[in-house]
Design an enzyme around this catalytic site. Structure first.
Site, PDB file in Angstrom:
ATOM      1  CG  PHE A   1     -13.306   1.843   6.481  1.00 47.04           C
ATOM      2  CD1 PHE A   1     -12.804   1.229   5.344  1.00 47.04           C
ATOM      3  CD2 PHE A   1     -13.996   1.059   7.401  1.00 47.04           C
ATOM      4  CE1 PHE A   1     -12.983  -0.125   5.115  1.00 47.04           C
ATOM      5  CE2 PHE A   1     -14.182  -0.312   7.179  1.00 47.04           C
ATOM      6  CZ  PHE A   1     -13.670  -0.904   6.034  1.00 47.04           C
TER       7      PHE A   1
ATOM      8  NE  ARG B   1      -7.965 -12.324   5.363  1.00 48.65           N
ATOM      9  CZ  ARG B   1      -8.255 -11.037   5.148  1.00 48.65           C
ATOM     10  NH1 ARG B   1      -8.093 -10.509   3.944  1.00 48.65           N
ATOM     11  NH2 ARG B   1      -8.679 -10.274   6.118  1.00 48.65           N
TER      12      ARG B   1
ATOM     13  CB  THR C   1      -7.782  -5.314   9.751  1.00 50.68           C
ATOM     14  OG1 THR C   1      -8.405  -6.408   9.080  1.00 50.68           O
ATOM     15  CG2 THR C   1      -7.988  -4.029   8.959  1.00 50.68           C
TER      16      THR C   1
ATOM     17  CE  LYS D   1      -4.074  -2.185   2.068  1.00 44.12           C
ATOM     18  NZ  LYS D   1      -5.109  -2.083   3.145  1.00 44.12           N
TER      19      LYS D   1
ATOM     20  CD  GLU E   1      -9.073  -8.663  -4.215  1.00 43.19           C
ATOM     21  OE1 GLU E   1      -9.980  -8.320  -3.439  1.00 43.19           O
ATOM     22  OE2 GLU E   1      -8.005  -9.171  -3.829  1.00 43.19           O
TER      23      GLU E   1
ATOM     24  CG  ASN F   1      -3.966  -2.337   6.691  1.00 43.94           C
ATOM     25  OD1 ASN F   1      -3.753  -1.998   5.531  1.00 43.94           O
ATOM     26  ND2 ASN F   1      -5.064  -2.955   7.071  1.00 43.94           N
TER      27      ASN F   1
ATOM     28  NE  ARG G   1      -2.934  -5.709   6.927  1.00 42.38           N
ATOM     29  CZ  ARG G   1      -4.115  -6.163   6.533  1.00 42.38           C
ATOM     30  NH1 ARG G   1      -4.795  -7.001   7.288  1.00 42.38           N
ATOM     31  NH2 ARG G   1      -4.622  -5.771   5.374  1.00 42.38           N
TER      32      ARG G   1
END
Ligand code: ADP
Ligand code: MG
Length: 140
Positions: free
Chosen positions: A59, A87, A93, A11, A128, A114, A104
Site C-alpha cells: 500500500f 495508540r 488501523t 490526515k 517524526e 483512517n 478512528r
C-alpha cells in the site's frame, strides 16, 4: 524525558471533512498536551520520506499519494506513556476493528483513510517530531 512524547497527523480526508477541531478536542480531552502544531501540505517526496519504513508494503504508493493529496495538521504531544496511550486513544488501523470511543471509530472512513497517524515507538516519535518541527517550534 524519554517516553512522554508522541506525534500525530490529522490526515487529508479528515481535514477536508472538517474534523480537525473535533479530533483535536478528542486528543486534549484524552489528557494529551499539544507542544507543537501546524497546518501543512506534504509533497509526494516528503510523504515518501516520512513513510520510508513502509516502502516494501503493497500500500506504499497509495499511502504516499493519499498523504500528499491535500493539507494535514501535524502535532507533537506530551503525556506520561504517550506512545501507547495515544495508540489506545486512536484505535485499530481498520476502523471496523476499532473500539467504541476511539478516534478512528468516530472519524475514519476506511483502513487507508483512517483519520489520524500515531507513532509506534518512542524512537519513531522522536524521529517524526524532528521531521516536522524545529526545536524553536516546540513549546513543552
Ligand atoms: P497504523 O497507522 O495503525 O500504525 P500502519 O503503520 O500499519 O498502521 O500503516 C500506516 C498507514 O498505512 C495506515 O494508518 C493506513 O493509512 C495505511 N494502511 C495500512 N494498511 C493498509 C492497507 N492494507 N491498505 C491501504 N492502506 C493501508
Ligand atoms: Mg504505524
Amino acid at each position: 524525558m524519554a517516553g512522554n512524547r508522541t506525534f500525530t497527523m490529522i490526515k487529508p480526508e479528515a481535514v477536508a471533512k472538517g474534523y480537525a477541531g473535533k479530533i483535536l478536542d478528542h486528543i486534549i480531552t484524552g489528557g494529551f498536551k499539544v507542544i507543537a502544531m501546524k497546518f501543512t501540505h506534504l509533497t509526494l517526496q516528503q510523504a515518501q520520506a516520512f513513510y520510508a519504513v513502509h516502502k516494501e508494503r503493497p500500500f506504499y504508493v497509495e499511502l504516499t499519494e493519499y498523504m500528499s493529496e491535500s493539507p494535514i495538521v501535524v502535532i507533537a504531544l506530551e503525556k506520561d506513556n504517550a506512545v501507547a496511550d495515544f495508540r489506545t486513544l486512536v484505535g485499530s488501523t481498520d476502523p471496523n476493528e476499532a473500539n467504541e470511543g476511539t478516534i478512528r471509530k468516530r472519524f475514519a472512513e476506511s483502513k487507508a483513510k483512517n483519520a489520524v497517524h500515531g507513532s509506534d515507538s518512542d524512537e519513531n516519535a522522536a524521529v517524526e517530531i524532528k521531521f516536522h518541527f524545529k526545536d524553536n517550534e516546540i513549546f513543552a
